[in-house]
Enzyme design. Structure first.
Site, PDB file in Angstrom:
ATOM      1  N   ARG A  71       3.141  -5.050  16.688  1.00 12.81           N
ATOM      2  CA  ARG A  71       1.741  -4.616  16.553  1.00 12.81           C
ATOM      3  C   ARG A  71       0.807  -5.727  17.038  1.00 12.81           C
ATOM      4  O   ARG A  71      -0.263  -5.465  17.571  1.00 12.81           O
ATOM      5  CB  ARG A  71       1.433  -4.254  15.083  1.00 12.81           C
ATOM      6  CG  ARG A  71       2.318  -3.129  14.560  1.00 12.81           C
ATOM      7  CD  ARG A  71       2.131  -2.910  13.063  1.00 12.81           C
ATOM      8  NE  ARG A  71       2.509  -4.081  12.286  1.00 12.81           N
ATOM      9  CZ  ARG A  71       2.347  -4.206  10.971  1.00 12.81           C
ATOM     10  NH1 ARG A  71       1.801  -3.205  10.277  1.00 12.81           N
ATOM     11  NH2 ARG A  71       2.714  -5.302  10.336  1.00 12.81           N
ATOM     12  N   SER A 104       0.828  -1.224   0.000  1.00 16.24           N
ATOM     13  CA  SER A 104       0.000   0.000   0.000  1.00 16.24           C
ATOM     14  C   SER A 104       0.855   1.263   0.000  1.00 16.24           C
ATOM     15  O   SER A 104       0.545   2.230  -0.703  1.00 16.24           O
ATOM     16  CB  SER A 104      -0.977  -0.001   1.176  1.00 16.24           C
ATOM     17  OG  SER A 104      -0.325  -0.296   2.384  1.00 16.24           O
ATOM     18  N   HIS A 164      -1.826  -8.989   1.828  1.00 19.07           N
ATOM     19  CA  HIS A 164      -1.531  -7.715   2.514  1.00 19.07           C
ATOM     20  C   HIS A 164      -2.686  -7.434   3.490  1.00 19.07           C
ATOM     21  O   HIS A 164      -2.948  -8.244   4.385  1.00 19.07           O
ATOM     22  CB  HIS A 164      -1.345  -6.628   1.440  1.00 19.07           C
ATOM     23  CG  HIS A 164      -0.796  -5.325   1.928  1.00 19.07           C
ATOM     24  ND1 HIS A 164      -0.101  -5.188   3.098  1.00 19.07           N
ATOM     25  CD2 HIS A 164      -0.835  -4.064   1.383  1.00 19.07           C
ATOM     26  CE1 HIS A 164       0.256  -3.916   3.257  1.00 19.07           C
ATOM     27  NE2 HIS A 164      -0.186  -3.216   2.232  1.00 19.07           N
ATOM     28  N   ASP A 221      -2.128  -8.755  11.564  1.00 17.28           N
ATOM     29  CA  ASP A 221      -3.485  -9.194  11.236  1.00 17.28           C
ATOM     30  C   ASP A 221      -3.944 -10.405  12.038  1.00 17.28           C
ATOM     31  O   ASP A 221      -5.130 -10.725  12.046  1.00 17.28           O
ATOM     32  CB  ASP A 221      -3.564  -9.510   9.732  1.00 17.28           C
ATOM     33  CG  ASP A 221      -3.296  -8.270   8.905  1.00 17.28           C
ATOM     34  OD1 ASP A 221      -3.861  -7.221   9.237  1.00 17.28           O
ATOM     35  OD2 ASP A 221      -2.503  -8.344   7.953  1.00 17.28           O
ATOM     36  N   HIS A 231       5.900 -12.874   7.291  1.00 21.32           N
ATOM     37  CA  HIS A 231       6.088 -11.474   6.880  1.00 21.32           C
ATOM     38  C   HIS A 231       7.256 -11.390   5.914  1.00 21.32           C
ATOM     39  O   HIS A 231       8.212 -12.154   6.018  1.00 21.32           O
ATOM     40  CB  HIS A 231       6.358 -10.570   8.097  1.00 21.32           C
ATOM     41  CG  HIS A 231       6.107  -9.132   7.795  1.00 21.32           C
ATOM     42  ND1 HIS A 231       7.074  -8.309   7.273  1.00 21.32           N
ATOM     43  CD2 HIS A 231       4.982  -8.378   7.898  1.00 21.32           C
ATOM     44  CE1 HIS A 231       6.552  -7.118   7.084  1.00 21.32           C
ATOM     45  NE2 HIS A 231       5.286  -7.129   7.457  1.00 21.32           N
TER      46      HIS A 231
HETATM   47  N1  AMX Z   1       1.325 -20.079   5.769  1.00 19.59           N
HETATM   48  C1  AMX Z   1       1.740 -20.979   4.856  1.00 19.59           C
HETATM   49  N2  AMX Z   1       2.782 -20.773   4.030  1.00 19.59           N
HETATM   50  C2  AMX Z   1       3.458 -19.628   4.160  1.00 19.59           C
HETATM   51  C3  AMX Z   1       3.119 -18.653   5.115  1.00 19.59           C
HETATM   52  C4  AMX Z   1       1.981 -18.904   5.929  1.00 19.59           C
HETATM   53  N3  AMX Z   1       1.551 -18.020   6.819  1.00 19.59           N
HETATM   54  N4  AMX Z   1       3.976 -17.621   5.011  1.00 19.59           N
HETATM   55  C5  AMX Z   1       4.848 -17.920   4.017  1.00 19.59           C
HETATM   56  N5  AMX Z   1       4.521 -19.141   3.496  1.00 19.59           N
HETATM   57  C6  AMX Z   1       5.160 -19.823   2.372  1.00 19.59           C
HETATM   58  C7  AMX Z   1       5.092 -18.937   1.139  1.00 19.59           C
HETATM   59  O1  AMX Z   1       3.823 -19.049   0.511  1.00 19.59           O
HETATM   60  C8  AMX Z   1       6.243 -19.474   0.334  1.00 19.59           C
HETATM   61  O2  AMX Z   1       5.837 -20.713  -0.232  1.00 19.59           O
HETATM   62  P1  AMX Z   1       6.310 -21.164  -1.717  1.00 19.59           P
HETATM   63  O3  AMX Z   1       7.807 -21.132  -1.683  1.00 19.59           O
HETATM   64  O4  AMX Z   1       5.714 -22.523  -1.868  1.00 19.59           O
HETATM   65  O5  AMX Z   1       5.736 -20.136  -2.642  1.00 19.59           O
HETATM   66  C9  AMX Z   1       7.296 -19.803   1.408  1.00 19.59           C
HETATM   67  O6  AMX Z   1       6.558 -19.966   2.626  1.00 19.59           O
HETATM   68  C10 AMX Z   1       8.344 -18.730   1.603  1.00 19.59           C
HETATM   69  O7  AMX Z   1       7.690 -17.517   1.868  1.00 19.59           O
HETATM   70  P2  AMX Z   1       8.425 -16.358   2.722  1.00 19.59           P
HETATM   71  O8  AMX Z   1       9.649 -15.953   1.976  1.00 19.59           O
HETATM   72  O9  AMX Z   1       8.581 -16.805   4.142  1.00 19.59           O
HETATM   73  O10 AMX Z   1       7.319 -15.212   2.730  1.00 19.59           O
HETATM   74  P3  AMX Z   1       7.082 -14.062   1.645  1.00 19.59           P
HETATM   75  O11 AMX Z   1       7.994 -12.938   1.974  1.00 19.59           O
HETATM   76  O12 AMX Z   1       7.122 -14.589   0.257  1.00 19.59           O
HETATM   77  O13 AMX Z   1       5.574 -13.692   1.948  1.00 19.59           O
HETATM   78  C11 AMX Z   1       3.680 -13.146   3.275  1.00 19.59           C
HETATM   79  C12 AMX Z   1       5.184 -12.943   3.076  1.00 19.59           C
HETATM   80  C13 AMX Z   1       3.192 -12.214   4.360  1.00 19.59           C
HETATM   81  C14 AMX Z   1       2.944 -12.805   1.971  1.00 19.59           C
HETATM   82  C15 AMX Z   1       3.441 -14.634   3.667  1.00 19.59           C
HETATM   83  O14 AMX Z   1       4.080 -14.910   4.888  1.00 19.59           O
HETATM   84  C16 AMX Z   1       1.967 -14.985   3.769  1.00 19.59           C
HETATM   85  O15 AMX Z   1       1.351 -15.333   2.745  1.00 19.59           O
HETATM   86  N6  AMX Z   1       1.356 -14.923   4.997  1.00 19.59           N
HETATM   87  C17 AMX Z   1      -0.074 -15.146   5.179  1.00 19.59           C
HETATM   88  C18 AMX Z   1      -0.873 -13.928   4.731  1.00 19.59           C
HETATM   89  C19 AMX Z   1      -0.692 -12.756   5.698  1.00 19.59           C
HETATM   90  O16 AMX Z   1      -0.790 -12.916   6.903  1.00 19.59           O
HETATM   91  N7  AMX Z   1      -0.478 -11.564   5.145  1.00 19.59           N
HETATM   92  C20 AMX Z   1      -0.404 -10.328   5.956  1.00 19.59           C
HETATM   93  C21 AMX Z   1       0.998  -9.736   6.023  1.00 19.59           C
HETATM   94  C22 AMX Z   1       0.990  -8.442   6.813  1.00 19.59           C
HETATM   95  C23 AMX Z   1       0.296  -7.368   6.062  1.00 19.59           C
HETATM   96  O17 AMX Z   1       0.739  -6.922   5.029  1.00 19.59           O
HETATM   97  N8  AMX Z   1      -0.840  -6.913   6.520  1.00 19.59           N
END
Ligand code: AMX
Length: 441
Positions: A327, A241, A271, A373, A318
């Site tokens: 947070r 964002s 996000h 979140d 994250h």
């Molecule tokens: N549950 C399951 N798998 C997860 C995970 C979770 N909470 N978090 C990361 N992973 C997976 C990824 O999908 C990725 O899998 P892949 O290699 O098969 O594609 C692998 O772990 C490596 O990911 P990463 O490098 O640790 O994370 P990232 O930097 O690519 O992504 C984020 C970060 C937040 C998108 C991811 O942790 C996620 O999808 N979390 C759940 C959604 C969430 O809570 N989002 C809110 C974030 C905060 C915000 O912006 N408000």
């Protein structure tokens, strides 16, 4: 507004002059290397932006102008009888760079009250959408309808000197922040409360009035809104964002256009939409297991099922953080103080114990800890706000404080059009074979 605007300009001029000197002397210094993986995998860790309002440390979490969340809770001005910071104070801090006095905070409250008028055509535009429209879509459409009020857009068409851009961006940002609670509350009451709208209360602070217009009069809920609006406001510059608002702003789009763009990014499930996904996932778990307070063993099984279905565990992980999000901790403290026996809040805490070891065990997740979140929904449900599709709108109203303060800085520092280089995969392959010198060697 004159005083705060003048202080901001003084600070920004000082920084702009310093940037000139720094670039003259050190402009060619290298600050890092970029790997092929970074180019393909979301540009993680590439430093490519300057954002003044806050800075994220992977281990420690966010600091706003050097202050942690517990420090802000201590140092920022509160509502009478309250103990959570007023977001007006955080906005001042992010914008000006110094802690505000009580007068500064009250000044901002009254300026935002004065500027909060929303023209009728904005409400009519919202009404033109089916009620079933997702609240984030209604929110973005309303922001776009408000764009008719942009001073930047009008003055730019009339011919605006480059050195004056910042001033109209500043005015637009103040107007927009002032109007957002009214617009968001309208969407909430329209969708969930039979369109029975509540007029603003001119005696309340920005977040307290927002709670009031949504129909929540309990003082504790107002306190929650003050905390919520403070902790969701900013998370340095690279999150979707903030980065989107900044990028669109680099094209000299006005603050309404920029903020609407940023909100479209916030509406994504990886996000800001994660806050609705978390509570939805917990509700589904409770229904599946037929209990309001699942045991840790039941939670473990449910998490494993979620992962087996190829889904993410919402609220965990994250892109930058590598520890529990402060947070999340601030919200946990709020829960311990106000509702320690609430089964939903306790479930959030049990999930916090159960999930990290499972995610850690997968070996690929860089951060197994909860983010902001993971907690917010349970606190809102406690006070009766169960309509989780609306949660990201709350996040968005708060995020306006950070991204619009940053946009004021972008224009005051005269940052240019943003335009990074992209490559094709075919070109990368040629480079690997030594047949193309896209990056040189
Ligand atoms: N549950 C399951 N798998 C997860 C995970 C979770 N909470 N978090 C990361 N992973 C997976 C990824 O999908 C990725 O899998 P892949 O290699 O098969 O594609 C692998 O772990 C490596 O990911 P990463 O490098 O640790 O994370 P990232 O930097 O690519 O992504 C984020 C970060 C937040 C998108 C991811 O942790 C996620 O999808 N979390 C759940 C959604 C969430 O809570 N989002 C809110 C974030 C905060 C915000 O912006 N408000």
């Amino acid at each position: 507004m004159g005083v705060i605007k003048d202080r901001f300009k003084l600070k920004a001029d000082e920084v702009a002059n310093n940037i000139k000197d720094v670039l003259k002397e050190h402009g060619n210094r290298k600050i890092g290397e970029v790997t092929l993986s970074q180019v393909y995998q979301g540009m993680r860790g590439i430093t490519g932006l300057v954002t003044e309002t806050s800075l994220l440390d992977a281990q420690e979490g966010i600091r706003f102008r050097g202050y942690t969340i517990p420090e802000l809770q201590q140092k920022l001005c509160k509502a009478p009888g309250g103990s959570e910071p007023l977001p007006e104070g955080l906005f001042y801090l992010m914008l000006v760079g110094d802690l505000p006095s009580e007068d500064d905070v009250h000044h901002l409250t009254s300026v935002w009250q004065r500027r909060s008028h929303v023209p009728n055509h904005v409400f009519a535009t919202i009404e033109a959408l089916p009620k079933s429209t997702h609240p984030m879509t209604q929110f973005v459409v309303a922001i776009m309808a408000l764009q008719t009020e942009s001073q930047f857009s009008k003055k730019y068409s009339a011919g605006l000197n480059k050195k004056d851009y910042w001033e109209v961006v500043f005015d637009d940002s103040m107007d927009l922040i002032a109007r957002l609670p009214r617009v968001a509350a309208y969407i909430y009451r329209r969708k969930y409360k039979n369109g029975e709208h509540i007029q603003p209360n001119g005696l309340l602070d920005w977040a307290g009035n927002f709670a009031h217009m949504m129909g929540f009069e309990e003082e504790d809920f107002k306190e929650l809104m003050r905390l919520y609006m403070t902790i969701h406001a900013d998370h340095e510059g690279g999150n979707v964002s903030a980065h989107t608002t900044h990028l669109v702003g680099s094209a000299l789009s006005d603050p309404y256009l920029c903020f609407a763009a940023g909100m479209n990014g916030l509406a994504g499930p990886l996000h800001g939409l994660a806050n609705q996904e978390v509570i939805k996932w917990i509700f589904e778990m409770r229904e599946d297991l037929k209990t309001d307070l699942p045991t840790k063993e039941q939670i473990v099984e449910y998490v494993e099922k979620t992962l087996k279905e190829g889904k993410v565990v919402p609220g965990y992980g994250h892109a930058v953080l590598r520890k529990t999000d402060p947070r999340f901790t601030a919200q946990m403290e709020f829960g311990k103080k106000h509702m320690p026996d609430d089964p939903l809040v306790q479930t959030v805490w049990n999930i916090y114990e159960a999930v990290p070891p499972i995610l850690q065990g997968l070996g690929k997740i860089k951060n197994p800890w909860p983010n902001v979140d993971a907690h917010s929904g349970a606190l809102l449900v406690h006070y009766g706000m169960e309509e989780y599709e609306f949660y990201t709108v709350l996040f968005g109203v708060s995020r306006a404080l950070g991204v619009l303060a940053s946009l004021c800085w972008d224009r005051a520092l005269g940052f240019p059009l943003e335009r990074p280089k992209s490559v094709t995969h075919a070109q990368v392959k040629l480079w690997l074979e030594g047949k193309d010198e896209i990056w040189g060697d």
